[in-house]
Design an enzyme around this catalytic site. Sequence first.
Site, PDB file in Angstrom:
ATOM      1  N   ILE A 258      -2.817  -3.228   7.199  1.00 38.41           N
ATOM      2  CA  ILE A 258      -1.568  -2.947   6.480  1.00 38.41           C
ATOM      3  C   ILE A 258      -0.529  -2.369   7.447  1.00 38.41           C
ATOM      4  O   ILE A 258      -0.217  -1.176   7.397  1.00 38.41           O
ATOM      5  CB  ILE A 258      -1.804  -2.009   5.270  1.00 38.41           C
ATOM      6  CG1 ILE A 258      -2.707  -0.815   5.642  1.00 38.41           C
ATOM      7  CG2 ILE A 258      -2.403  -2.783   4.101  1.00 38.41           C
ATOM      8  CD1 ILE A 258      -2.748   0.268   4.578  1.00 38.41           C
TER       9      ILE A 258
ATOM     10  N   HIS B 215      -7.588   9.584  -1.388  1.00 38.45           N
ATOM     11  CA  HIS B 215      -6.849   9.502  -0.124  1.00 38.45           C
ATOM     12  C   HIS B 215      -7.622  10.089   1.053  1.00 38.45           C
ATOM     13  O   HIS B 215      -7.589   9.537   2.159  1.00 38.45           O
ATOM     14  CB  HIS B 215      -5.491  10.213  -0.287  1.00 38.45           C
ATOM     15  CG  HIS B 215      -4.443   9.722   0.639  1.00 38.45           C
ATOM     16  ND1 HIS B 215      -3.095   9.778   0.351  1.00 38.45           N
ATOM     17  CD2 HIS B 215      -4.509   9.163   1.865  1.00 38.45           C
ATOM     18  CE1 HIS B 215      -2.401   9.272   1.346  1.00 38.45           C
ATOM     19  NE2 HIS B 215      -3.236   8.897   2.290  1.00 38.45           N
TER      20      HIS B 215
ATOM     21  N   LEU C 126      -1.696  -0.693  14.348  1.00 42.54           N
ATOM     22  CA  LEU C 126      -1.049  -0.842  15.657  1.00 42.54           C
ATOM     23  C   LEU C 126      -1.006   0.485  16.411  1.00 42.54           C
ATOM     24  O   LEU C 126      -0.264   0.617  17.387  1.00 42.54           O
ATOM     25  CB  LEU C 126       0.373  -1.393  15.481  1.00 42.54           C
ATOM     26  CG  LEU C 126       0.470  -2.706  14.694  1.00 42.54           C
ATOM     27  CD1 LEU C 126       1.918  -3.083  14.460  1.00 42.54           C
ATOM     28  CD2 LEU C 126      -0.270  -3.826  15.424  1.00 42.54           C
TER      29      LEU C 126
ATOM     30  N   ARG D 122      10.509  -7.338  12.620  1.00 46.49           N
ATOM     31  CA  ARG D 122       9.100  -7.006  12.851  1.00 46.49           C
ATOM     32  C   ARG D 122       8.287  -7.149  11.579  1.00 46.49           C
ATOM     33  O   ARG D 122       7.115  -7.533  11.625  1.00 46.49           O
ATOM     34  CB  ARG D 122       8.975  -5.590  13.420  1.00 46.49           C
ATOM     35  CG  ARG D 122       9.446  -5.495  14.864  1.00 46.49           C
ATOM     36  CD  ARG D 122       9.344  -4.091  15.399  1.00 46.49           C
ATOM     37  NE  ARG D 122       9.824  -4.005  16.766  1.00 46.49           N
ATOM     38  CZ  ARG D 122      10.078  -2.872  17.408  1.00 46.49           C
ATOM     39  NH1 ARG D 122       9.895  -1.707  16.771  1.00 46.49           N
ATOM     40  NH2 ARG D 122      10.503  -2.873  18.652  1.00 46.49           N
TER      41      ARG D 122
ATOM     42  N   ASP E 194       0.836  -1.189   0.000  1.00 47.66           N
ATOM     43  CA  ASP E 194       0.000   0.000   0.000  1.00 47.66           C
ATOM     44  C   ASP E 194       0.872   1.241   0.000  1.00 47.66           C
ATOM     45  O   ASP E 194       1.625   1.491   0.938  1.00 47.66           O
ATOM     46  CB  ASP E 194      -0.896  -0.002   1.243  1.00 47.66           C
ATOM     47  CG  ASP E 194      -1.774   1.237   1.312  1.00 47.66           C
ATOM     48  OD1 ASP E 194      -2.911   1.171   0.794  1.00 47.66           O
ATOM     49  OD2 ASP E 194      -1.338   2.270   1.862  1.00 47.66           O
TER      50      ASP E 194
ATOM     51  N   SER F 288       6.470  -1.392   9.158  1.00 48.17           N
ATOM     52  CA  SER F 288       7.649  -1.422  10.014  1.00 48.17           C
ATOM     53  C   SER F 288       8.873  -1.210   9.138  1.00 48.17           C
ATOM     54  O   SER F 288       8.866  -1.545   7.952  1.00 48.17           O
ATOM     55  CB  SER F 288       7.773  -2.753  10.763  1.00 48.17           C
ATOM     56  OG  SER F 288       8.953  -2.764  11.541  1.00 48.17           O
TER      57      SER F 288
END
Length: 271
Positions: free
Chosen positions: A226, A106, A188, A234, A43, A229
């Site tokens: 999505i 967006h 996250l 990770r 993405d 990192s």
Amino acid sequence: MTAAVPAVTLNNGVTMPQLGFGAFQVGEKEIATALENGYRSIDTASAYGNESDVGRALRSSGIARDEVFVTTKVWNTDQGYGSTLAAFDASLARLRLDYVDLYLVHWPAPARNTYLDTWRALEKIHADGRARAIGVSNFRPADLLHLLDAGGTVPAVNQIELHPHLQQAELRAFHARHGIVTEAWGPLARGGLLRHPAIVPLAGRLGRTPAQVVLRWHLQLGNVAIPKSATPERIRQNLDVFDFELTDADMAAIAALDNGTRTGPDPDFFN
């Protein structure tokens, strides 16, 4: 090697991996690492400034084009019918691709009031076969209703900030009623959940990382996620979430963390 990533089927029949790699603020090296570790959905966005990095990583990976699901987005200042078409051409040129799998608006950018014209451009791009699916990002229920009332294509996806602190129940329910897939960016909470006192002991009991637990929560809700990192370990761990499950009690404990906190802009005011 990580387990195969399940797919979700979009409202036009196109399939999309349920877990992908968010390319915000990363470069070719990190994208290449994700592809090497089994990610098959990338993405990006014109605003990220790294569509060329995505293209280079794809070409150097040796992976067949039709095995990688590529998403990019039109930026607010490019909204409008003709300017969106031109922006899409520029994105394809930077990616060095003949088509993308998903093209998104967006942000709704309400003060600009141009997303209906922008959406007409996306419909043309889709009709011309240059985007296999089209959707939106950061749209609110009122924005989606405005699109639906215009009588055109129903967005395949709405990519929104979504994590245990911002669970967006009303918006997810709207999506479910209208056949729109919920895709979570910032799944996250930009790392803000990884030391949470409700997540850390749960991860310890399961022998998993806190990030893996939160991503598993997304998957069991049916979200597409999505994670991003820049750390190779990770990147690998975030894809290794398909061989365990959270119990109903685990899911309820995470559901209790919703407090409406955003890590990114509020779409009511971001233009």
